[in-house]
Scaffold this motif. Structure first.
Motif, short mmCIF file in Angstrom:
data_model
loop_
_atom_site.label_atom_id
_atom_site.label_comp_id
_atom_site.label_asym_id
_atom_site.label_seq_id
_atom_site.Cartn_x
_atom_site.Cartn_y
_atom_site.Cartn_z
N ASN A 423 0.80 -1.18 -0.09
CA ASN A 423 -0.11 -0.03 -0.10
C ASN A 423 0.90 1.19 -0.11
OD1 ASN A 423 -2.66 -1.23 2.21
ND2 ASN A 423 -2.41 -1.60 0.17
N THR A 424 0.43 2.27 -0.59
CA THR A 424 0.93 3.76 -0.45
C THR A 424 0.44 4.53 0.52
OG1 THR A 424 1.59 3.54 -2.85
CG2 THR A 424 1.65 5.69 -1.84
N VAL A 425 1.29 5.24 1.57
CA VAL A 425 0.84 6.04 2.34
C VAL A 425 1.49 7.17 2.31
CG1 VAL A 425 0.34 4.08 4.03
CG2 VAL A 425 2.59 5.34 4.00
N THR A 446 10.31 1.80 0.63
CA THR A 446 10.59 2.53 -0.61
C THR A 446 10.01 3.89 -0.66
OG1 THR A 446 10.74 0.39 -1.55
CG2 THR A 446 10.35 2.40 -3.35
N VAL A 447 10.55 5.05 -1.05
CA VAL A 447 10.02 6.43 -1.02
C VAL A 447 9.74 6.14 -2.68
CG1 VAL A 447 10.55 8.95 -0.96
CG2 VAL A 447 11.31 7.03 1.01
N THR A 448 8.57 6.98 -2.84
CA THR A 448 8.05 7.13 -4.18
C THR A 448 7.76 8.68 -4.50
OG1 THR A 448 5.87 6.75 -3.40
CG2 THR A 448 7.13 4.95 -4.60
N THR A 453 7.43 18.60 3.12
CA THR A 453 6.21 18.31 4.26
C THR A 453 5.73 17.02 4.04
OG1 THR A 453 4.63 19.65 3.00
CG2 THR A 453 6.02 20.81 4.63
N GLN A 454 5.93 16.33 2.78
CA GLN A 454 5.16 15.28 2.61
C GLN A 454 6.00 14.01 1.82
OE1 GLN A 454 1.47 15.60 0.16
NE2 GLN A 454 0.33 15.66 1.98
N ILE A 455 5.83 13.01 2.31
CA ILE A 455 6.64 11.65 1.80
C ILE A 455 5.62 10.60 1.11
CG2 ILE A 455 8.32 9.99 1.96
CD1 ILE A 455 9.70 11.70 4.28
N LYS A 456 5.72 10.12 -0.02
CA LYS A 456 5.00 8.93 -0.27
C LYS A 456 5.83 7.62 -0.25
CE LYS A 456 1.47 11.38 -2.15
NZ LYS A 456 0.00 11.07 -1.37
N ALA A 457 5.17 6.73 0.58
CA ALA A 457 6.19 5.53 0.74
C ALA A 457 5.31 4.38 0.68
CB ALA A 457 6.84 5.62 2.34
#
Length: 493
Positions: A423-425, A446-448, A453-457
Protein backbone atom coordinates in the motif's frame (compact mmCIF):
# COMPACT_ATOMS: atom_id res chain seq x y z
CA UNK A 1 -19.29 6.28 55.54
CA UNK A 2 -21.32 9.35 56.46
CA UNK A 3 -19.39 12.53 55.94
CA UNK A 4 -19.60 15.58 58.17
CA UNK A 5 -21.41 18.20 56.06
CA UNK A 6 -18.87 20.77 57.25
CA UNK A 7 -15.97 18.66 55.93
CA UNK A 8 -13.98 19.83 52.94
CA UNK A 9 -15.31 18.45 49.65
CA UNK A 10 -12.88 16.22 47.74
CA UNK A 11 -12.64 18.83 44.98
CA UNK A 12 -11.05 21.23 47.48
CA UNK A 13 -8.52 18.75 48.86
CA UNK A 14 -7.66 17.47 45.37
CA UNK A 15 -7.08 21.08 44.28
CA UNK A 16 -4.70 21.56 47.22
CA UNK A 17 -2.90 18.37 46.15
CA UNK A 18 -2.68 19.50 42.52
CA UNK A 19 -1.24 22.87 43.55
CA UNK A 20 1.61 20.98 45.26
CA UNK A 21 2.97 20.08 41.80
CA UNK A 22 3.76 23.75 41.12
CA UNK A 23 7.30 24.25 39.82
CA UNK A 24 8.30 20.68 40.68
CA UNK A 25 11.04 20.40 38.05
CA UNK A 26 14.12 22.68 38.21
CA UNK A 27 14.71 25.17 35.43
CA UNK A 28 16.59 23.44 32.56
CA UNK A 29 19.52 25.88 32.73
CA UNK A 30 19.84 25.21 36.44
CA UNK A 31 18.90 27.11 39.57
CA UNK A 32 19.78 26.88 43.24
CA UNK A 33 17.42 25.05 45.55
CA UNK A 34 16.65 28.39 47.24
CA UNK A 35 15.64 29.99 43.93
CA UNK A 36 13.48 27.02 42.98
CA UNK A 37 11.84 27.00 46.41
CA UNK A 38 10.99 30.69 46.07
CA UNK A 39 9.57 30.07 42.59
CA UNK A 40 7.45 27.19 43.96
CA UNK A 41 6.28 29.37 46.84
CA UNK A 42 5.30 32.23 44.52
CA UNK A 43 3.42 29.85 42.25
CA UNK A 44 1.51 28.25 45.13
CA UNK A 45 0.55 31.65 46.52
CA UNK A 46 -0.69 32.64 43.07
CA UNK A 47 -2.85 29.54 42.73
CA UNK A 48 -4.20 29.59 46.27
CA UNK A 49 -5.48 33.11 45.61
CA UNK A 50 -7.32 32.02 42.44
CA UNK A 51 -11.03 32.43 43.20
CA UNK A 52 -12.05 30.35 40.17
CA UNK A 53 -10.70 27.13 41.69
CA UNK A 54 -12.50 24.90 44.18
CA UNK A 55 -10.39 26.49 46.94
CA UNK A 56 -12.04 29.85 46.04
CA UNK A 57 -9.08 31.96 47.13
CA UNK A 58 -9.79 31.12 50.79
CA UNK A 59 -6.44 29.48 51.58
CA UNK A 60 -3.07 31.02 52.47
CA UNK A 61 0.41 29.50 52.33
CA UNK A 62 1.88 29.31 55.85
CA UNK A 63 4.91 26.99 55.51
CA UNK A 64 6.78 25.21 52.71
CA UNK A 65 9.54 22.61 52.93
CA UNK A 66 11.68 21.26 50.09
CA UNK A 67 14.11 18.38 50.52
CA UNK A 68 17.78 18.98 49.61
CA UNK A 69 17.52 16.78 46.49
CA UNK A 70 14.10 18.20 45.43
CA UNK A 71 12.67 14.67 45.76
CA UNK A 72 9.98 15.69 48.24
CA UNK A 73 8.02 18.83 49.06
CA UNK A 74 5.22 19.64 51.47
CA UNK A 75 3.37 22.79 52.44
CA UNK A 76 0.92 23.94 55.10
CA UNK A 77 -2.03 26.08 54.09
CA UNK A 78 -4.43 27.90 56.40
CA UNK A 79 -8.05 27.90 55.30
CA UNK A 80 -11.32 29.31 56.62
CA UNK A 81 -13.07 28.25 59.85
CA UNK A 82 -10.00 26.85 61.66
CA UNK A 83 -9.18 24.49 58.80
CA UNK A 84 -5.59 23.65 57.94
CA UNK A 85 -4.05 21.43 55.27
CA UNK A 86 -0.70 19.66 55.32
CA UNK A 87 -0.14 18.83 51.65
CA UNK A 88 2.51 16.41 50.38
CA UNK A 89 3.71 16.60 46.78
CA UNK A 90 3.49 13.55 44.54
CA UNK A 91 6.27 12.23 42.34
CA UNK A 92 8.12 14.58 40.00
CA UNK A 93 8.51 11.83 37.38
CA UNK A 94 5.90 9.83 35.48
CA UNK A 95 3.43 7.24 36.77
CA UNK A 96 5.71 4.27 36.07
CA UNK A 97 8.53 6.02 37.96
CA UNK A 98 6.20 6.29 40.95
CA UNK A 99 5.69 2.56 41.30
CA UNK A 100 9.26 1.64 40.38
CA UNK A 101 10.96 4.05 42.81
CA UNK A 102 9.18 3.13 46.04
CA UNK A 103 11.76 0.43 46.96
CA UNK A 104 9.08 -2.06 48.00
CA UNK A 105 11.25 -5.17 48.08
CA UNK A 106 12.35 -4.24 51.59
CA UNK A 107 10.07 -3.33 54.48
CA UNK A 108 11.11 -1.47 57.62
CA UNK A 109 9.39 -0.87 60.97
CA UNK A 110 7.12 2.15 61.40
CA UNK A 111 6.85 2.82 65.12
CA UNK A 112 4.13 5.49 65.20
CA UNK A 113 0.58 5.36 66.53
CA UNK A 114 0.60 2.08 68.43
CA UNK A 115 2.38 -0.14 70.94
CA UNK A 116 4.26 -2.18 68.33
CA UNK A 117 5.96 -1.46 65.00
CA UNK A 118 4.21 -2.11 61.70
CA UNK A 119 5.75 -2.68 58.27
CA UNK A 120 6.11 -0.07 55.51
CA UNK A 121 8.22 -0.06 52.37
CA UNK A 122 11.73 1.27 52.68
CA UNK A 123 11.07 3.75 49.87
CA UNK A 124 7.96 5.14 51.58
CA UNK A 125 9.88 5.45 54.84
CA UNK A 126 12.68 7.37 53.12
CA UNK A 127 10.21 9.85 51.65
CA UNK A 128 8.31 10.18 54.94
CA UNK A 129 11.53 10.85 56.85
CA UNK A 130 12.51 13.57 54.39
CA UNK A 131 9.12 15.27 54.70
CA UNK A 132 9.19 15.29 58.51
CA UNK A 133 12.76 16.64 58.54
CA UNK A 134 12.22 19.48 56.05
CA UNK A 135 12.43 23.08 57.27
CA UNK A 136 11.30 26.52 56.18
CA UNK A 137 13.54 29.16 57.69
CA UNK A 138 11.40 31.95 56.21
CA UNK A 139 8.20 30.82 57.93
CA UNK A 140 6.91 33.06 60.70
CA UNK A 141 5.18 30.04 62.24
CA UNK A 142 8.39 28.05 62.78
CA UNK A 143 10.98 26.25 60.70
CA UNK A 144 10.00 22.58 61.16
CA UNK A 145 6.70 21.09 60.00
CA UNK A 146 5.48 20.10 63.48
CA UNK A 147 6.80 23.33 65.00
CA UNK A 148 5.00 25.40 62.38
CA UNK A 149 1.74 23.47 62.72
CA UNK A 150 1.88 23.81 66.52
CA UNK A 151 2.24 27.57 66.22
CA UNK A 152 -0.56 27.85 63.67
CA UNK A 153 -2.96 25.80 65.80
CA UNK A 154 -2.45 27.84 69.00
CA UNK A 155 -4.99 30.59 68.23
CA UNK A 156 -7.41 28.20 66.48
CA UNK A 157 -10.43 26.74 68.24
CA UNK A 158 -11.82 23.39 67.17
CA UNK A 159 -9.29 23.06 64.36
CA UNK A 160 -9.30 20.34 61.75
CA UNK A 161 -6.05 19.41 60.03
CA UNK A 162 -6.36 17.72 56.64
CA UNK A 163 -3.38 15.64 55.55
CA UNK A 164 -3.52 15.60 51.76
CA UNK A 165 -1.68 14.09 48.81
CA UNK A 166 -1.96 12.78 45.27
CA UNK A 167 0.09 9.82 43.99
CA UNK A 168 3.24 9.33 46.09
CA UNK A 169 2.03 12.31 48.10
CA UNK A 170 -1.09 10.31 49.03
CA UNK A 171 1.02 7.32 50.05
CA UNK A 172 3.17 9.49 52.33
CA UNK A 173 0.07 11.30 53.64
CA UNK A 174 -1.19 8.07 55.26
CA UNK A 175 2.08 7.77 57.19
CA UNK A 176 2.28 11.47 57.99
CA UNK A 177 -1.31 11.51 59.27
CA UNK A 178 -0.52 8.74 61.75
CA UNK A 179 2.62 10.61 62.81
CA UNK A 180 0.82 13.93 63.34
CA UNK A 181 -2.16 12.33 65.07
CA UNK A 182 0.22 10.68 67.56
CA UNK A 183 1.88 13.99 68.56
CA UNK A 184 0.88 15.90 71.69
CA UNK A 185 -1.20 18.94 70.82
CA UNK A 186 -2.41 21.56 73.28
CA UNK A 187 -5.82 22.10 71.71
CA UNK A 188 -6.54 18.53 70.51
CA UNK A 189 -7.20 19.25 66.83
CA UNK A 190 -9.06 16.74 64.71
CA UNK A 191 -7.15 15.05 61.89
CA UNK A 192 -8.60 14.15 58.51
CA UNK A 193 -6.96 12.34 55.62
CA UNK A 194 -7.60 12.96 51.93
CA UNK A 195 -5.66 10.90 49.38
CA UNK A 196 -5.95 10.52 45.63
CA UNK A 197 -4.28 7.87 43.43
CA UNK A 198 -2.16 6.70 46.34
CA UNK A 199 -0.01 3.55 46.06
CA UNK A 200 0.19 1.43 49.21
CA UNK A 201 2.62 2.44 51.93
CA UNK A 202 2.79 -0.80 53.86
CA UNK A 203 1.61 -4.29 54.70
CA UNK A 204 -1.63 -5.41 56.37
CA UNK A 205 -0.47 -4.42 59.85
CA UNK A 206 0.10 -0.85 58.62
CA UNK A 207 -3.35 -0.74 56.99
CA UNK A 208 -4.89 -2.08 60.21
CA UNK A 209 -3.06 0.59 62.25
CA UNK A 210 -4.33 3.33 59.92
CA UNK A 211 -7.90 1.97 59.94
CA UNK A 212 -7.93 1.76 63.76
CA UNK A 213 -7.79 5.55 64.06
CA UNK A 214 -11.07 7.45 64.26
CA UNK A 215 -10.29 10.11 61.67
CA UNK A 216 -12.48 13.20 61.42
CA UNK A 217 -12.75 12.24 57.75
CA UNK A 218 -11.05 9.80 55.44
CA UNK A 219 -11.26 10.38 51.69
CA UNK A 220 -9.43 7.78 49.64
CA UNK A 221 -10.28 8.39 46.00
CA UNK A 222 -8.98 6.36 43.06
CA UNK A 223 -9.65 6.34 39.35
CA UNK A 224 -10.61 2.74 38.50
CA UNK A 225 -8.32 2.88 35.47
CA UNK A 226 -5.32 4.45 37.22
CA UNK A 227 -2.37 2.07 37.45
CA UNK A 228 -0.61 3.68 40.41
CA UNK A 229 -3.16 2.86 43.19
CA UNK A 230 -2.83 -0.82 42.17
CA UNK A 231 0.75 -0.81 43.42
CA UNK A 232 1.28 -3.08 45.14
CA UNK A 233 -2.03 -4.84 45.57
CA UNK A 234 -3.51 -5.48 42.14
CA UNK A 235 -1.10 -4.72 39.28
CA UNK A 236 -2.27 -7.81 37.38
CA UNK A 237 -5.62 -6.07 36.90
CA UNK A 238 -3.99 -3.57 34.56
CA UNK A 239 -2.94 -6.35 32.18
CA UNK A 240 -6.59 -6.56 31.10
CA UNK A 241 -6.83 -2.85 30.29
CA UNK A 242 -8.07 -0.75 28.71
CA UNK A 243 -11.71 -1.45 27.80
CA UNK A 244 -13.08 -0.25 24.47
CA UNK A 245 -11.95 1.99 22.85
CA UNK A 246 -8.56 1.02 24.34
CA UNK A 247 -5.62 0.96 24.30
CA UNK A 248 -5.31 -2.78 24.91
CA UNK A 249 -2.14 -3.73 26.77
CA UNK A 250 0.38 -5.22 24.31
CA UNK A 251 2.64 -8.12 25.38
CA UNK A 252 5.51 -5.73 26.19
CA UNK A 253 3.34 -3.88 28.71
CA UNK A 254 2.18 -7.10 30.33
CA UNK A 255 5.80 -8.16 30.67
CA UNK A 256 6.66 -4.77 32.19
CA UNK A 257 3.84 -5.09 34.73
CA UNK A 258 5.07 -8.55 35.67
CA UNK A 259 8.55 -7.16 36.29
CA UNK A 260 7.21 -4.24 38.35
CA UNK A 261 4.99 -6.54 40.40
CA UNK A 262 8.00 -8.72 41.14
CA UNK A 263 9.80 -5.80 42.79
CA UNK A 264 7.71 -6.31 45.92
CA UNK A 265 9.05 -9.86 46.40
CA UNK A 266 7.14 -11.81 49.04
CA UNK A 267 5.69 -8.67 50.66
CA UNK A 268 1.90 -8.42 50.53
CA UNK A 269 0.89 -4.77 50.49
CA UNK A 270 -2.62 -3.71 51.56
CA UNK A 271 -4.45 -0.45 50.91
CA UNK A 272 -6.25 1.20 53.84
CA UNK A 273 -9.98 0.56 53.63
CA UNK A 274 -12.08 3.12 51.82
CA UNK A 275 -15.86 3.27 51.53
CA UNK A 276 -15.79 5.29 48.32
CA UNK A 277 -16.63 3.84 44.92
CA UNK A 278 -13.88 4.23 42.31
CA UNK A 279 -14.03 7.18 39.94
CA UNK A 280 -14.40 6.68 36.18
CA UNK A 281 -15.93 3.21 36.60
CA UNK A 282 -17.54 3.43 33.15
CA UNK A 283 -14.28 4.53 31.45
CA UNK A 284 -15.83 7.62 29.92
CA UNK A 285 -12.76 9.69 30.75
CA UNK A 286 -9.84 8.76 28.49
CA UNK A 287 -7.33 10.39 26.16
CA UNK A 288 -8.67 9.85 22.62
CA UNK A 289 -5.24 10.52 21.08
CA UNK A 290 -3.64 7.36 22.52
CA UNK A 291 -5.88 4.35 21.87
CA UNK A 292 -3.67 1.97 19.88
CA UNK A 293 -2.32 -1.27 21.30
CA UNK A 294 1.26 -0.05 21.68
CA UNK A 295 3.53 0.44 24.66
CA UNK A 296 3.74 4.15 23.86
CA UNK A 297 -0.03 4.63 23.77
CA UNK A 298 -0.66 2.46 26.83
CA UNK A 299 1.84 4.36 28.98
CA UNK A 300 0.50 7.68 27.68
CA UNK A 301 -3.01 6.59 28.73
CA UNK A 302 -1.60 5.58 32.13
CA UNK A 303 -0.19 9.10 32.50
CA UNK A 304 -3.54 10.65 31.52
CA UNK A 305 -5.54 8.51 33.96
CA UNK A 306 -3.13 9.33 36.80
CA UNK A 307 -2.85 13.07 36.21
CA UNK A 308 -4.01 15.77 38.61
CA UNK A 309 -6.19 17.30 35.92
CA UNK A 310 -8.04 14.02 35.26
CA UNK A 311 -8.81 13.58 38.96
CA UNK A 312 -10.07 17.15 39.22
CA UNK A 313 -12.32 16.72 36.19
CA UNK A 314 -13.68 13.43 37.56
CA UNK A 315 -14.54 15.37 40.73
CA UNK A 316 -16.18 18.13 38.63
CA UNK A 317 -13.66 20.69 39.83
CA UNK A 318 -11.80 23.39 37.89
CA UNK A 319 -8.20 22.65 36.93
CA UNK A 320 -5.47 25.10 38.04
CA UNK A 321 -3.63 27.00 35.35
CA UNK A 322 -0.94 24.75 33.88
CA UNK A 323 2.75 25.46 33.49
CA UNK A 324 3.77 27.12 30.21
CA UNK A 325 3.44 25.08 27.02
CA UNK A 326 5.56 25.58 23.90
CA UNK A 327 3.73 24.60 20.70
CA UNK A 328 6.33 25.73 18.16
CA UNK A 329 9.21 28.06 17.46
CA UNK A 330 10.13 29.97 14.31
CA UNK A 331 12.64 29.81 12.78
CA UNK A 332 13.85 26.38 13.94
CA UNK A 333 17.33 26.81 12.43
CA UNK A 334 19.82 29.60 12.98
CA UNK A 335 22.98 30.89 14.60
CA UNK A 336 23.59 32.50 18.01
CA UNK A 337 21.87 35.87 17.96
CA UNK A 338 18.91 34.68 15.84
CA UNK A 339 15.61 36.26 16.87
CA UNK A 340 13.01 33.53 17.29
CA UNK A 341 9.30 33.62 18.05
CA UNK A 342 7.99 31.12 20.59
CA UNK A 343 4.30 30.27 20.33
CA UNK A 344 2.37 28.44 23.02
CA UNK A 345 0.31 29.19 26.12
CA UNK A 346 0.64 30.21 29.76
CA UNK A 347 3.33 32.84 29.17
CA UNK A 348 3.60 35.81 31.54
CA UNK A 349 5.93 38.63 32.52
CA UNK A 350 7.93 36.29 34.78
CA UNK A 351 8.66 33.83 31.94
CA UNK A 352 12.27 32.83 31.30
CA UNK A 353 13.57 30.98 28.24
CA UNK A 354 16.28 28.33 28.00
CA UNK A 355 17.92 26.87 24.89
CA UNK A 356 18.85 23.45 26.16
CA UNK A 357 20.77 24.16 29.36
CA UNK A 358 21.71 27.72 28.35
CA UNK A 359 19.55 30.68 29.42
CA UNK A 360 18.89 33.46 26.95
CA UNK A 361 18.80 37.17 27.71
CA UNK A 362 15.47 38.25 29.21
CA UNK A 363 12.85 37.50 26.56
CA UNK A 364 10.21 39.88 25.29
CA UNK A 365 6.65 38.93 26.23
CA UNK A 366 4.33 39.73 23.33
CA UNK A 367 1.22 38.25 24.99
CA UNK A 368 0.26 35.11 26.91
CA UNK A 369 0.71 32.99 23.78
CA UNK A 370 3.86 34.49 22.24
CA UNK A 371 7.39 35.36 23.30
CA UNK A 372 10.35 36.57 21.24
CA UNK A 373 13.85 35.63 22.32
CA UNK A 374 17.42 35.82 21.03
CA UNK A 375 19.23 32.50 20.69
CA UNK A 376 22.26 32.39 23.03
CA UNK A 377 25.56 30.74 22.19
CA UNK A 378 25.12 27.04 21.53
CA UNK A 379 25.75 24.07 19.26
CA UNK A 380 23.77 21.11 17.99
CA UNK A 381 20.03 20.68 18.45
CA UNK A 382 18.42 21.92 21.69
CA UNK A 383 14.97 22.12 23.23
CA UNK A 384 13.56 25.59 23.72
CA UNK A 385 11.60 25.70 26.97
CA UNK A 386 9.80 28.35 29.00
CA UNK A 387 9.80 28.56 32.82
CA UNK A 388 7.74 30.69 35.18
CA UNK A 389 6.36 30.42 38.71
CA UNK A 390 3.94 27.66 37.69
CA UNK A 391 6.58 25.40 36.15
CA UNK A 392 8.53 24.57 33.01
CA UNK A 393 7.17 23.66 29.59
CA UNK A 394 7.89 20.08 28.48
CA UNK A 395 10.25 19.47 25.58
CA UNK A 396 8.31 19.10 22.32
CA UNK A 397 9.38 18.16 18.78
CA UNK A 398 8.37 21.53 17.29
CA UNK A 399 10.29 23.33 20.04
CA UNK A 400 13.71 22.13 18.82
CA UNK A 401 16.24 24.69 17.60
CA UNK A 402 19.18 23.67 15.41
CA UNK A 403 22.39 25.70 15.49
CA UNK A 404 23.29 25.58 11.79
CA UNK A 405 22.62 22.59 9.54
CA UNK A 406 19.13 21.65 8.46
CA UNK A 407 15.72 21.82 10.08
CA UNK A 408 14.92 19.10 12.67
CA UNK A 409 12.73 16.32 11.28
CA UNK A 410 9.26 15.74 12.79
CA UNK A 411 6.47 13.41 11.63
CA UNK A 412 3.00 14.89 12.16
CA UNK A 413 0.79 12.17 10.73
CA UNK A 414 0.39 9.04 8.57
CA UNK A 415 -2.45 8.79 5.99
CA UNK A 416 -3.82 6.19 6.06
CA UNK A 417 -2.51 4.96 9.40
CA UNK A 418 -3.18 1.30 8.64
CA UNK A 419 -2.70 -0.98 5.65
CA UNK A 420 -0.77 -3.91 4.26
CA UNK A 421 2.29 -4.75 2.20
CA UNK A 422 2.49 -2.71 -1.01
CA UNK A 423 0.00 0.00 0.00
CA UNK A 424 1.02 3.64 -0.52
CA UNK A 425 0.86 5.99 2.46
CA UNK A 426 1.55 9.68 2.90
CA UNK A 427 3.91 10.68 5.70
CA UNK A 428 3.27 14.28 6.76
CA UNK A 429 5.75 16.39 8.66
CA UNK A 430 8.53 18.95 8.34
CA UNK A 431 12.22 18.93 7.51
CA UNK A 432 12.05 16.06 4.99
CA UNK A 433 14.62 17.54 2.60
CA UNK A 434 15.17 15.70 -0.70
CA UNK A 435 16.60 12.28 0.20
CA UNK A 436 14.79 10.93 3.29
CA UNK A 437 14.85 7.33 4.51
CA UNK A 438 11.53 6.06 5.89
CA UNK A 439 11.32 3.26 8.48
CA UNK A 440 8.21 1.24 9.32
CA UNK A 441 9.43 -0.11 12.63
CA UNK A 442 12.66 -1.93 11.74
CA UNK A 443 11.87 -2.13 8.01
CA UNK A 444 12.95 0.37 5.37
CA UNK A 445 10.19 1.56 3.02
CA UNK A 446 10.46 2.49 -0.67
CA UNK A 447 10.04 6.25 -1.15
CA UNK A 448 8.10 7.21 -4.27
CA UNK A 449 7.73 10.96 -3.79
CA UNK A 450 9.17 13.73 -1.61
CA UNK A 451 8.43 17.34 -0.70
CA UNK A 452 9.61 19.30 2.36
CA UNK A 453 6.38 18.39 4.19
CA UNK A 454 5.21 15.12 2.57
CA UNK A 455 6.64 11.74 1.65
CA UNK A 456 4.93 9.04 -0.40
CA UNK A 457 6.11 5.61 0.75
CA UNK A 458 5.25 1.98 0.04
CA UNK A 459 4.42 -0.20 3.05
CA UNK A 460 7.20 -2.80 3.47
CA UNK A 461 6.91 -6.39 4.71
CA UNK A 462 6.18 -6.35 8.47
CA UNK A 463 8.80 -7.66 10.88
CA UNK A 464 7.34 -10.81 12.52
CA UNK A 465 9.26 -10.02 15.72
CA UNK A 466 7.56 -6.62 16.10
CA UNK A 467 3.95 -5.81 17.02
CA UNK A 468 1.44 -4.97 14.30
CA UNK A 469 1.39 -1.32 15.30
CA UNK A 470 4.76 0.34 14.85
CA UNK A 471 6.27 3.83 14.56
CA UNK A 472 6.96 5.35 11.15
CA UNK A 473 10.13 7.43 11.42
CA UNK A 474 12.10 9.51 8.96
CA UNK A 475 15.87 9.94 8.80
CA UNK A 476 17.42 12.82 6.84
CA UNK A 477 20.66 14.78 7.17
CA UNK A 478 21.56 12.91 10.36
CA UNK A 479 18.20 13.51 12.04
CA UNK A 480 15.84 10.68 13.01
CA UNK A 481 12.35 11.89 13.82
CA UNK A 482 11.27 11.35 17.46
CA UNK A 483 8.53 8.83 18.20
CA UNK A 484 5.14 10.45 18.72
CA UNK A 485 1.62 8.95 18.89
CA UNK A 486 0.68 10.37 15.48
CA UNK A 487 3.46 8.45 13.69
CA UNK A 488 1.95 5.02 14.46
CA UNK A 489 0.94 2.65 11.65
CA UNK A 490 -0.91 -0.66 11.98
CA UNK A 491 -0.22 -3.58 9.63
CA UNK A 492 -3.52 -5.21 8.62
CA UNK A 493 -2.16 -7.86 6.22
Amino acid sequence: MTEDPSALPPGVTMTLAAIAATGAAPRPSGETLAVQKQRISDGIVQQLSDKTLATQGNWELAWLGLSPDNANMAYIAKGPSSQFAVVVRGTVGNAIDTVEDLDVGTVVPFTVGGPSPVSVSKGAMTAFTQVVAMTDESSAAGSGLVEALTSLLKPAQGATVYVVGHSLGGCIATMLALYLQAQTWNDSPQFAVSTFAAPTAGLKDFADRFNSVKWALYQGYVNKYDLVPLAWAGLDTAKQWYPSPGPVAPPAVKDLLTVIKGLSGTNEYVQPTTAFSPLNADYKAYDPKVLKSTTQDFLAQVAFQHSNSTYLKLLNSPVPAPAPVVDSISPRVGAPGTLITITGSGFDSESMVDFGTVPCVPPNLVNDTQITAIAPDGVGVVDVRVTNDLGTSPAVPFGQFAYGGSEPVVVTGIVPDSGKLGNTVTVNGVGFGTTPTVYFGSRTATVTGVSPTQIKATVPLPDPLQPKTIDVRVRVNGYLSPTVPVDEFTHTG
